[in-house]
Each structure stands twice: as structure tokens, then as C-alpha cells.
Design an enzyme around this catalytic site. Structure first.
Site, PDB file in Angstrom:
ATOM      1  N   HIS A   1      35.993  34.802  30.993  1.00 10.33           N
ATOM      2  CA  HIS A   1      34.927  33.497  30.984  1.00 10.33           C
ATOM      3  C   HIS A   1      33.568  33.865  31.474  1.00 10.33           C
ATOM      4  O   HIS A   1      33.276  33.820  32.422  1.00 10.33           O
ATOM      5  CB  HIS A   1      35.354  32.388  31.526  1.00 10.33           C
ATOM      6  CG  HIS A   1      36.786  31.687  30.986  1.00 10.33           C
ATOM      7  ND1 HIS A   1      37.959  32.553  31.204  1.00 10.33           N
ATOM      8  CD2 HIS A   1      37.065  30.642  30.220  1.00 10.33           C
ATOM      9  CE1 HIS A   1      38.992  31.933  30.597  1.00 10.33           C
ATOM     10  NE2 HIS A   1      38.488  30.756  30.098  1.00 10.33           N
TER      11      HIS A   1
ATOM     12  N   HIS B   1      31.850  30.473  26.441  1.00  8.92           N
ATOM     13  CA  HIS B   1      32.659  29.833  27.717  1.00  8.92           C
ATOM     14  C   HIS B   1      33.837  30.802  27.857  1.00  8.92           C
ATOM     15  O   HIS B   1      33.961  31.191  29.007  1.00  8.92           O
ATOM     16  CB  HIS B   1      33.278  28.536  26.988  1.00  8.92           C
ATOM     17  CG  HIS B   1      33.962  27.556  28.163  1.00  8.92           C
ATOM     18  ND1 HIS B   1      34.988  28.138  28.632  1.00  8.92           N
ATOM     19  CD2 HIS B   1      33.813  26.531  28.864  1.00  8.92           C
ATOM     20  CE1 HIS B   1      35.664  27.323  29.523  1.00  8.92           C
ATOM     21  NE2 HIS B   1      34.660  26.264  29.612  1.00  8.92           N
TER      22      HIS B   1
ATOM     23  N   GLU C   1      49.757  11.025  44.683  1.00 10.28           N
ATOM     24  CA  GLU C   1      50.724  12.138  44.612  1.00 10.28           C
ATOM     25  C   GLU C   1      50.038  13.678  44.446  1.00 10.28           C
ATOM     26  O   GLU C   1      50.228  14.401  45.390  1.00 10.28           O
ATOM     27  CB  GLU C   1      51.825  12.046  44.168  1.00 10.28           C
ATOM     28  CG  GLU C   1      53.004  10.908  44.327  1.00 10.28           C
ATOM     29  CD  GLU C   1      52.491   9.504  43.645  1.00 10.28           C
ATOM     30  OE1 GLU C   1      53.254   8.426  43.951  1.00 10.28           O
ATOM     31  OE2 GLU C   1      51.413   9.377  42.989  1.00 10.28           O
TER      32      GLU C   1
ATOM     33  N   HIS D   1      63.252   5.694  38.648  1.00 12.08           N
ATOM     34  CA  HIS D   1      63.200   6.055  39.987  1.00 12.08           C
ATOM     35  C   HIS D   1      64.378   7.210  40.107  1.00 12.08           C
ATOM     36  O   HIS D   1      64.390   7.868  41.446  1.00 12.08           O
ATOM     37  CB  HIS D   1      63.307   5.171  40.834  1.00 12.08           C
ATOM     38  CG  HIS D   1      61.862   4.585  40.993  1.00 12.08           C
ATOM     39  ND1 HIS D   1      61.275   3.929  40.115  1.00 12.08           N
ATOM     40  CD2 HIS D   1      61.095   4.235  42.056  1.00 12.08           C
ATOM     41  CE1 HIS D   1      60.196   3.330  40.019  1.00 12.08           C
ATOM     42  NE2 HIS D   1      59.891   3.502  41.432  1.00 12.08           N
TER      43      HIS D   1
END
Length: 662
Positions: A31, A265, A412, A474
Site C-alpha cells: 500500500h 491505495h 467488549e 447467552h
């Protein structure tokens, strides 16, 4: 800024462009756009701003630069080479080649001067936040009025992808909340992504977003050295909160036909375009050319860098003499020392039975908190449920960093990236907690920690369907197998409080990432698991019930199913079957044992091998063989009380006997 310095920085910038586009071209991969667009900023950063010492990349009070946009690695490698780090021109030429110091994306521990493993976008921002928080914690603990040991800043270069990835929002919100005044995030705002122009997918006001997070916000032209000096000098001397800098750049700057487009890019410019770029920049045709004046400039600067560290070392020496108790604490944290009698202290902890392993873990943790000042922990708004609070220590709050507990909020993924950054201070052992099923939010950060061999302890509770009524959303099923598949991870699922004690000991001894998988439901104490560390947990698997003669069945279990395996063994013996039972809390540690030990535990003719674990069977065939029987979950769970779930999914003595004896 001095005119001569600006001329030199311009030369450095063009050297970065030249090295970057040529290394990418030689590798036929990479890149070039970011390195070329951010070249002037890199020249200013390494040529003027950073307080560091390239000859000692681990100097504790160094300024740090995290390249969150890790695809632009040649920007970083070029600057590390030019400024005197242990990275040669041959290393630059070896970009993206096997076993090189210049892999496609920066990797921690491989290349001096690389502060974090980056590439998956946005995570480097979280690593930078973690490093900044870690340095604030260390400053609070060790700085004294006449001895500012920790005063450095963390700079992070991020691109459009980093800004769009949700993890950067999580950690930026967190950094603003804690008012981290040693963190500077620079946004390479080039308006181009790999697929095309940014406007095709993104139109939010990023500056206002960071104002809302509680950051100071600035905007600069990436090619205006005077403005850079003005803003960064102000930040260095007067920063009171995290700073966000919108830096307007041109991707692939200098390329006549590809600058400002996605063509610069993610692929080489091409030989003809490089030739035209060199002409446009006034560079000689010689490959990998660096003006001697650039090397000379950094050689002169290096003398100042070494002197800066030496001055700090002298201050550190005087501090250590004036504050011997603090110095002793410093060494314990820097060396991550464990008490010589750690096992003895852990074994002496008294606990009731039955007890959920998440609860016994908290009892152990609160003992460790007094023994190990390097432990800093937190949870994603679940500390009262995953039991990760160090009760005798305060919470880290805005501008108050003396605590040991971090409230990450419901973030999280961000939590996991921040924990990695905390560990990258090399003086903190972080642990983080949540429910096992939510590890999916964190998985890529766990993967990068494993790749980097970073010591983070992940405390995951509610480890199976037996958490009960919360139901299949869960109840983890595939998670044990999924996490075990990550190289370098030690996943430990203890059977009772004896194994919990030793699991923490194993995690503290391992200088890589460990995962402790703990139960919500109460588990009985198993005296057969009360064995010394070297005979049990340090082996990863061990025999807890031995057969009298050749076994008809060998039962292998983890966690809450170990007690079930023992009950099944008793029932089998009543029908005249010989049974061996093995507790296997950690597959990965068992894998590390020598062949003799592995053969002793699981080798030879052991009858029918049976695994018992309330998760998918994937992976168990390695231990039980193709003809073995796996008592496992092959579907999602249900919302029901624990006893009903055990009966429904075959985790009862009678159900298992029916399978084994039919």
C-alpha cells in the site's frame, strides 16, 4: 519553523515516498498511498516531535507511535530506518518477504520501534488508548513532584477505515470519558478508501463526533510544517484531554497519475509511474536512494535522543535512592515477578463447597491483588456477575488513575484492544472479563494478542448451557472450540476451586494470552483435583481416577463435566467396567508436554475413549480418535433450568451410560 529544518524535513518526506513506493514495487504487493500522503507528517514526527531513543526502543519514558492504519507499514518502516532504529536498507528491500523484519503489516516483537501489531483496522486506536491509560496508571503510581518519571505521549495514526470501524468509537468514547491527556489521534483524512472515494460510503462529521466524545479537536494541512509545529507544540505543553487532529492529506502524493485516487491505495504504482513520480519530485533514478544529508540529520539528532534518555536515567537513579520502597515496587512490576511461595499461598485459601468457579476465581483474584501490584483488571459492565472486581482497590476514574479496577462499560471489543495496549507498557498484566458467549465480540483482538504473544488474561464466565434460563443467545456452544483454534492461546477450563487456583497460576506464568473459562453454576470440590501444580495444571491434563486393570473406558472431561465423568465412572464400575478418568483443563499446555508424558496419560489401548464437555465436539477427535464417543452439544441450547437442560441434551449419568453400553 526554521527554514533549514523545513528543507531537511522535506528531504526526509521525499525519502519516505521513494523508499515506500520502491519497496512496494519490489515486493509487487503493498500500500504506497498512505506512506506517500503522510510523508511530511512522518518527517515532522520523527525529525522534530518525538522524544525517544532509537538505540533503546524500549526506553520506558519514550513517546510512542501506533500505526493503526497498519496497511501503510512502509511509512513506519521507512521512518524507523531513517531515524536510526535497527532496521537496515536491506530490511526495507526485503519488504513482505519470508521471515523479514518488514512484514506486510507491523508486528510487535518483530521490528524495533513497532509499538503494536496492527492491520485489522481500528484496533490500533484501542491499543493506543490502552498504552495511554497504562502510562497514566504508572505515572500516578511512581511520579513524584521532583521526579516526573512518566511524562510521555502516545501518538496514533489512523485512516478512514479505522475511523469507520466500530471499535474506534468504543475506545475513543472511553478515552474521552477518562480524559486521557497523553493521547493524540491523527486522522489521515485523504477522502479515499480502497474501493473508491470516501463519499460513496461515509458522510458523518468526524470532528463533531470527537467533540462529543470529550476530545480537543484540531485540523491541519498535512504539508504545512509551520502549522504542525504550532499545534503539536501546543498539545505537548498544554494538553488537558485526548486530542484529535483532522489531517488533510492526498493519498499517493507525488504520483502524477494516481495521487488522490484509490489506485494508489492497495497496489504498486508500477515501474513507469514510479519513474515519473521521481522526476516530479526531483529525485534521482537510483533505486532506494536516500540523501546522505538525511542520514546525517538523524545521526545528529540521535546524539540528542541518547542524551535525553541519559538525563532521564540519572533522574531515575536519584528517585530510586530517595524512594527505595517505590523502586522495589517498580522492579516487581517491570520484571512481572511472582512470589516464590505463590502456590503455597493459593493452596492455603479456604473455600466452601459447592462453589461456582467464577466465585472461586474472585476469591483467588482478591488474594492475588495483594501479592501482585502489576495486576490491573476490568469488565464490560459485568464485574458483579463475572466476579472480576478487586474489592480492596478503587475504580480508575476521570483524572484519578490510582485504582486497580477498570469499568469498560459495554464495549467488549474495545476492552480487549485496550487490554492489549495496557500489556504493551510491559509493566502491567491486565485481565478482562465478560460472558464466554460475548468473546465473539472480542475475537479479533484476542487473535492479535495471540499473534503478538501479549500477556492478557481473559476471564470468561457463564461457560455452557448450564447457565440456564437466559437461553441459547447467552449459552456458549461453539466458543471453546473456536478459541482453542487460535495459536498461542492457553484456554483453561477448571473443574473446581482447586483447579481454579492452579489455572490462575498457569495464566500468570505464561507470557502470552490465557483464557480462563468459568462456570455460573456451583460445582463440588473434587479432592482428586487437589494436586501440586507441577503434577496437574502445568501438564494440561492428568489422571484423576486410575483403572485397576486394562480400562474398558477412558473418560476425558473439562470444567463442570469433570464431576459428571467421575459419577459416570462409578456407575460403570458397578457393571464391572474398568475406567480411567482424565481431567484436561488445557489442551494447549498438554500439547507442550513430552511424548513420554502424553503416552502415559492418553497413549496405548485405553478401551473406548469418551470426551464429556458441554460444547461442540469439534477437535475432540484428536484425543478420543475416530472411534471415540463424544458427549457434546451439536445444537444451540434452550431456555430452561439447568437440570432440565442436562436431561434434554444428554448430560446425565443415565443418558451417558445408555450411549456407552448400548
Amino acid at each position: 519553523m526554521d527554514a533549514d529544518l523545513k528543507k531537511t524535513l522535506s528531504k526526509i518526506a521525499n525519502a519516505v515516498r521513494s523508499l515506500s513506493m520502491e519497496a512496494v514495487q519490489k515486493a509487487n504487493s503493498g500500500h504506497p498511498g498512505l506512506p506517500m500522503g503522510c510523508a511530511e507528517f512522518g518527517a515532522f514526527l520523527y525529525g522534530s516531535l518525538l522524544r525517544h531513543n532509537p538505540k533503546n526502543p524500549k526506553w520506558l519514558n519514550r513517546d510512542r507511535i501506533v500505526l493503526s492504519a497498519g496497511h501503510g507499514s512502509m511509512w513506519l518502516y521507512s521512518l524507523l530506518h531513517l531515524s536510526g532504529f535497527n532496521l537496515s536498507l536491506d530490511d526495507i528491500k526485503n519488504f513482505r518477504q519470508l521471515h523479514s523484519k518488514t512484514p506486510g503489516h507491523p508486528e510487535y516483537h518483530i521490528t524495533d520501534g513497532v509499538e503494536a501489531t496492527t492491520g485489522p483496522l481500528g484496533q490500533g486506536v484501542g491499543n493506543a488508548v490502552g498504552q495511554a491509560l497504562g502510562l497514566k496508571i504508572l505515572a500516578e503510581r511512581f511520579n513524584r513532584d521532583d521526579y516526573p518519571l512518566f511524562t510521555s505521549k502516545v501518538y496514533c495514526l489512523a485512516g478512514d477505515g479505522c475511523i469507520m470501524e466500530g471499535v474506534s468509537s468504543e475506545v475513543s468514547s472511553f478515552a474521552g470519558h477518562l480524559r486521557l491527556d497523553n493521547l493524540v489521534l491523527i486522522y489521515d483524512a485523504n477522502r479515499v478508501t480502497l474501493d473508491g472515494f470516501l463519499a460513496e460510503s461515509f458522510s458523518e462529521d468526524v470532528k463533531m463526533r470527537y467533540v462529543a466524545y470529550g476530545w480537543d479537536v484540531f485540523e491541519i494541512d498535512a504539508y504545512d510544517f509551520d502549522k504542525m509545529e504550532e499545534i503539536f507544540t501546543h498539545i505537548r505543553d498544554h494538553q488537558t484531554k485526548p486530542c484529535f487532529i483532522m489531517m488533510r492529506t492526498i493519498i499517493g502524493k507525488g504520483s502524477p497519475h494516481k495521487a488522490g485516487t484509490s489506485k494508489a491505495h492497495g497496489s504498486p504504482l508500477g515501474a513507469e509511474e514510479i519513474e515519473e513520480t521521481k522526476k516530479a519530485l526531483g529525485l534521482p533514478e537510483k533505486d532506494f536512494y536516500v540523501p546522505q544529508a538525511v542520514y546525517q540529520f538523524f545521526e545528529t539528532k540521535l546524539v540528542k535522543c541518547v542524551a535525553l534518555e541519559q538525563k532521564w536515567k540519572e533522574m531515575f537513579r536519584k528517585w530510586s535512592e530517595e524512594y527505595p520502597d517505590l523502586y522495589k515496587l517498580f522492579l516487581q512490576m517491570a520484571e512481572k515477578r511472582l512470589p516464590n511461595d505463590l502456590e503455597e499461598k493459593l493452596c492455603a485459601i479456604e473455600m466452601k463447597s459447592p462453589l461456582a468457579t467464577r466465585v472461586s476465581s474472585q476469591v483467588v483474584l482478591n488474594t492475588l491483588a495483594d501479592l501482585m501490584p502489576q495486576l490491573i483488571g476490568g469488565s464490560a459492565d459485568l464485574s458483579s456477575s463475572d466476579m472480576t472486581m478487586m474489592k480492596r482497590f478503587p475504580i480508575i476514574e476521570k483524572e484519578q488513575y490510582a485504582g486497580r479496577n477498570i469499568k469498560y462499560g459495554i464495549r467488549e471489543f474495545g476492552m480487549a484492544t485496550i487490554a492489549t495496549g495496557l500489556a504493551e507498557t510491559n509493566m502491567i498484566v491486565p485481565y478482562v472479563g465478560t460472558f464466554l458467549t460475548f468473546s465473539d465480540y472480542m475475537r479479533n483482538a484476542i487473535r492479535l494478542a495471540a499473534l503478538s504473544r501479549i500477556q492478557v488474561i481473559y476471564v470468561f464466565t457463564h461457560d455452557s448451557i448450564f447457565l440456564g434460563e437466559d437461553g441459547p443467545t447467552h449459552q456458549p456452544v461453539e466458543h471453546l472450540a473456536s478459541l482453542r483454534a487460535i495459536p498461542n492461546i492457553h484456554l483453561i477450563r477448571p473443574a473446581d476451586h482447586w483447579e481454579v487456583k492452579m489455572a490462575w497460576m498457569a495464566a500468570l506464568r505464561y507470557r502470552g494470552p490465557s483464557i480462563l473459562v468459568l462456570s455460573r453454576q456451583a460445582l463440588s470440590q473434587l479432592d482428586v483435583c487437589n494436586v501440586p501444580y507441577e503434577e496437574g495444571m502445568s501438564k494440561g491434563a492428568y489422571i484423576i481416577k486410575k483403572e485397576q486393570t486394562k480400562p474398558d473406558f477412558t473418560l476425558i472431561a473439562t470444567g463442570s463435566e469433570v464431576s459428571l465423568a467421575l459419577e459416570v465412572a462409578i456407575a460403570l464400575e458397578k457393571v464391572d467396567k474398568e475406567v480411567r478418568v482424565i481431567s484436561m483443563p488445557c489442551w494447549q499446555i498438554f500439547e507442550l508436554q513430552d511424548d513420554e508424558y502424553k503416552k502415559k496419560i492418553i497413549g496405548g489401548d485405553l478401551g473406548v475413549r469418551v470426551s464429556i464437555e458441554a460444547g461442540v465436539s469439534f477437535g475432540w477427535s484428536k484425543w478420543i480418535g475416530a472411534e471415540g464417543i463424544s458427549i457434546s452439544m451439536e445444537s444451540f441450547g434452550e431456555s430452561a433450568p439447568m437440570g432440565d437442560l442436562a436431561a434434554e441434551f444428554g448430560f446425565t449419568v443415565d443418558a451417558i451410560l445408555n450411549r456407552l453400553l448400548s
